[in-house]
Motif scaffolding. Structure first.
Motif, short mmCIF file in Angstrom:
data_model
loop_
_atom_site.label_atom_id
_atom_site.label_comp_id
_atom_site.label_asym_id
_atom_site.label_seq_id
_atom_site.Cartn_x
_atom_site.Cartn_y
_atom_site.Cartn_z
N LEU A 13 0.95 -1.22 -0.18
CA LEU A 13 -0.14 -0.03 -0.14
C LEU A 13 0.86 1.29 -0.16
O LEU A 13 0.62 2.23 -0.99
N VAL A 14 1.65 1.27 1.04
CA VAL A 14 2.58 2.50 0.91
C VAL A 14 3.62 2.44 -0.29
O VAL A 14 3.91 3.69 -0.85
N ARG A 15 4.10 1.57 -0.84
CA ARG A 15 4.75 1.76 -1.82
C ARG A 15 4.19 2.12 -3.12
O ARG A 15 4.46 3.03 -4.06
N ASP A 16 2.68 1.99 -3.24
CA ASP A 16 2.00 2.27 -4.23
C ASP A 16 1.77 3.94 -4.12
O ASP A 16 1.72 4.50 -5.03
N ALA A 17 1.76 4.23 -2.75
CA ALA A 17 1.54 5.67 -2.58
C ALA A 17 2.64 6.38 -2.83
O ALA A 17 2.93 7.61 -3.43
N LEU A 18 3.95 6.04 -2.53
CA LEU A 18 5.23 6.79 -2.58
C LEU A 18 6.04 6.59 -3.82
O LEU A 18 6.97 7.18 -4.06
N GLY A 19 5.91 5.30 -4.48
CA GLY A 19 6.78 4.88 -5.60
C GLY A 19 7.58 3.62 -5.22
O GLY A 19 7.61 3.08 -4.07
N SER A 20 7.87 3.07 -6.36
CA SER A 20 8.49 1.52 -6.18
C SER A 20 9.55 1.66 -5.56
O SER A 20 10.20 0.57 -5.02
N CYS A 22 10.38 2.88 -2.80
CA CYS A 22 10.06 3.02 -1.24
C CYS A 22 10.30 1.47 -0.54
O CYS A 22 9.70 0.57 -1.27
N ARG A 23 11.02 1.54 0.64
CA ARG A 23 10.89 0.50 1.22
C ARG A 23 10.43 0.76 2.66
O ARG A 23 10.90 1.39 3.52
N VAL A 24 9.35 -0.04 3.35
CA VAL A 24 8.82 -0.05 4.60
C VAL A 24 9.89 -0.82 5.55
O VAL A 24 10.12 -1.93 5.30
N VAL A 25 10.07 0.18 6.51
CA VAL A 25 11.47 -0.51 7.29
C VAL A 25 10.58 -0.53 8.84
O VAL A 25 11.39 -1.00 9.82
N ASP A 44 12.19 3.98 3.81
CA ASP A 44 13.51 4.50 3.04
C ASP A 44 13.33 4.51 1.56
O ASP A 44 12.41 3.96 1.07
N GLY A 45 14.25 5.33 0.98
CA GLY A 45 14.15 5.24 -0.62
C GLY A 45 13.19 6.31 -1.04
O GLY A 45 12.67 6.49 -2.00
N THR A 46 12.77 7.26 -0.21
CA THR A 46 11.69 8.48 -0.57
C THR A 46 12.06 9.77 0.20
O THR A 46 12.75 9.57 1.15
N ARG A 47 11.67 10.90 -0.25
CA ARG A 47 11.62 12.15 0.59
C ARG A 47 11.08 12.37 1.83
O ARG A 47 11.53 12.74 2.64
N MET A 48 10.14 11.00 1.84
CA MET A 48 9.44 11.36 3.16
C MET A 48 9.92 10.19 4.16
O MET A 48 9.94 9.02 3.56
N ALA A 49 10.26 10.62 5.26
CA ALA A 49 10.88 9.34 5.95
C ALA A 49 9.58 8.48 6.74
O ALA A 49 9.96 7.47 7.02
N THR A 50 8.40 9.32 6.83
CA THR A 50 7.51 8.65 7.46
C THR A 50 6.00 9.00 6.85
O THR A 50 6.07 10.26 6.31
N VAL A 51 5.22 8.16 6.79
CA VAL A 51 3.84 8.59 6.33
C VAL A 51 2.78 7.97 7.50
O VAL A 51 3.25 7.22 8.33
N VAL A 52 1.46 8.21 7.39
CA VAL A 52 0.39 7.77 8.24
C VAL A 52 -0.57 7.00 7.52
O VAL A 52 -0.84 7.51 6.35
N VAL A 53 -0.96 5.95 8.16
CA VAL A 53 -2.12 4.87 7.21
C VAL A 53 -3.37 4.85 8.19
O VAL A 53 -3.15 4.44 9.39
N TYR A 54 -4.32 5.17 7.77
CA TYR A 54 -5.53 5.02 8.43
C TYR A 54 -6.34 3.80 7.89
O TYR A 54 -6.51 3.66 6.73
N VAL A 55 -6.63 2.97 8.78
CA VAL A 55 -7.24 1.53 8.38
C VAL A 55 -8.69 1.77 9.14
O VAL A 55 -8.89 1.60 10.27
#
Length: 325
Positions: A13-20, A22-25, A44-55
């Motif tokens: 989900l986060v990779r789709d939002a930020l680009g291929s 991106c790696r969730v750590v 890692d691998g994106t200009r954003m160090a963190t994002v928030v996901v609502y579920v």
């Protein structure tokens, strides 16, 4: 046993939002939410160090199921991707700052529930800045006052949650607050002996206050549950509204009663002239009863922070009884 999301659940989900690239750590489930899961995702691998996901999953909702009067009731618990997106559009159109939406998925292609990926506003809640950085908090409070002026100045001839009005579904009950307050009173009386002993007097008082309120044909846009914990402060010191699913057109006095309760002595920075004192009186008692019945209902389930909820119910029981003549 409740199942919450982990790295393997949110990575795609986060990779789709930020680009291929991106790696969730790391994934942290944030405390405090009772209707949806809120996760801070480290990447890692994106200009954003963190994002928030609502579920918005059933396993993330700690509220026991109750029979509601109808889906058009704007005071019914609001949760879900549809009301979130409707609120996001409405607030964006007014220039009211909310976390930037990066991706929304209501098709459950990427996760087992509706989800949204948004900007992580890293400045923290306004609530915590009052003591740690009062200057920054004061600036953000002034920014919030401007937001409220813009919101409350947006008018509608009908009241209701913005997602329901977009669907052309109008709220049908003119005495909505009174009806809900009477139901909250009945529910609270079944759980607290002090409320039960005063139930007749409280019911009479609610009806008396409601009878004094004159009809109104125009309503303002309100958040509905706007405390300092639902205001973040971004890196530039601007206020950012969160938990916006309950955004609705309603009497602005409802918002101001809640603001007064939650901001206390700091409410003066958010106050406005011209509010209807009769509505304020009715809404204050209704709000107190809601803040007794709601927390006690939540304690019927497995909500984790039980002492906090019990404290809210206890405080508002005392305040509701103090409003009797």
């Amino acid at each position: 046993m409740r199942r919450f999301a982990g790295i393997e659940d949110l990575s795609g989900l986060v990779r789709d939002a930020l680009g291929s690239g991106c790696r969730v750590v790391g994934v942290d489930r944030l405390r405090g939410g009772s209707k949806k899961g809120v996760y801070r995702v480290h990447v890692d691998g994106t200009r954003m160090a963190t994002v928030v996901v609502y579920v918005w999953a059933d396993t993330e909702n700690f509220w026991p199921a109750v029979d509601e009067v109808g889906t058009a009731d704007p005071l019914a618990p609001a949760s879900g991707l549809v009301p979130f997106l409707a609120a996001q559009r409405s607030l964006d159109s007014l220039g009211v700052r909310v976390p930037q939406l990066l991706l929304a998925d209501g098709g459950r292609r990427r996760y087992r529930a509706d989800v949204a990926v948004v900007e992580d506003v890293c400045g923290g809640p306004l609530e915590g800045l009052f003591d740690t950085d009062p200057g920054r908090a004061g600036s953000a409070l002034g920014d919030l006052a401007g937001m409220l002026k813009a919101m409350h100045g947006r008018r509608s001839p009908r009241y209701g949650r913005v997602d329901l009005l977009e669907q052309d579904v109008a709220a049908s009950c003119e005495a909505l607050v009174l009806d809900r307050a009477l139901r909250d009173l009945e529910e609270a009386a079944g759980r607290d002996d002090r409320i039960a002993a005063a139930a007749d007097a409280l019911g009479d008082r609610l009806r008396e206050l409601a009878a004094r309120v004159a009809p109104r044909a125009e309503y303002g846009l309100i958040h509905g549950e706007l405390g300092p914990d639902h205001v973040l402060v971004d890196g530039d010191g601007h206020a950012v509204l969160i938990d916006i699913e309950g955004l609705m057109y309603f009497d602005v006095e409802w918002e101001h009663v809640f603001l007064r309760l939650r901001f206390g002595e700091r409410y003066a920075a958010l106050a406005r002239p011209g509010l209807d004192p009769r509505r304020l009186d009715l809404f204050m008692l209704a709000m107190r009863l809601s803040l007794v019945a709601g927390p006690l209902r939540l304690l019927d389930g497995d909500f984790p922070d039980r002492p906090f909820m019990r404290t809210i119910a206890e405080h508002n029981t005392e305040e509701a009884l103090a409003l009797l003549p």
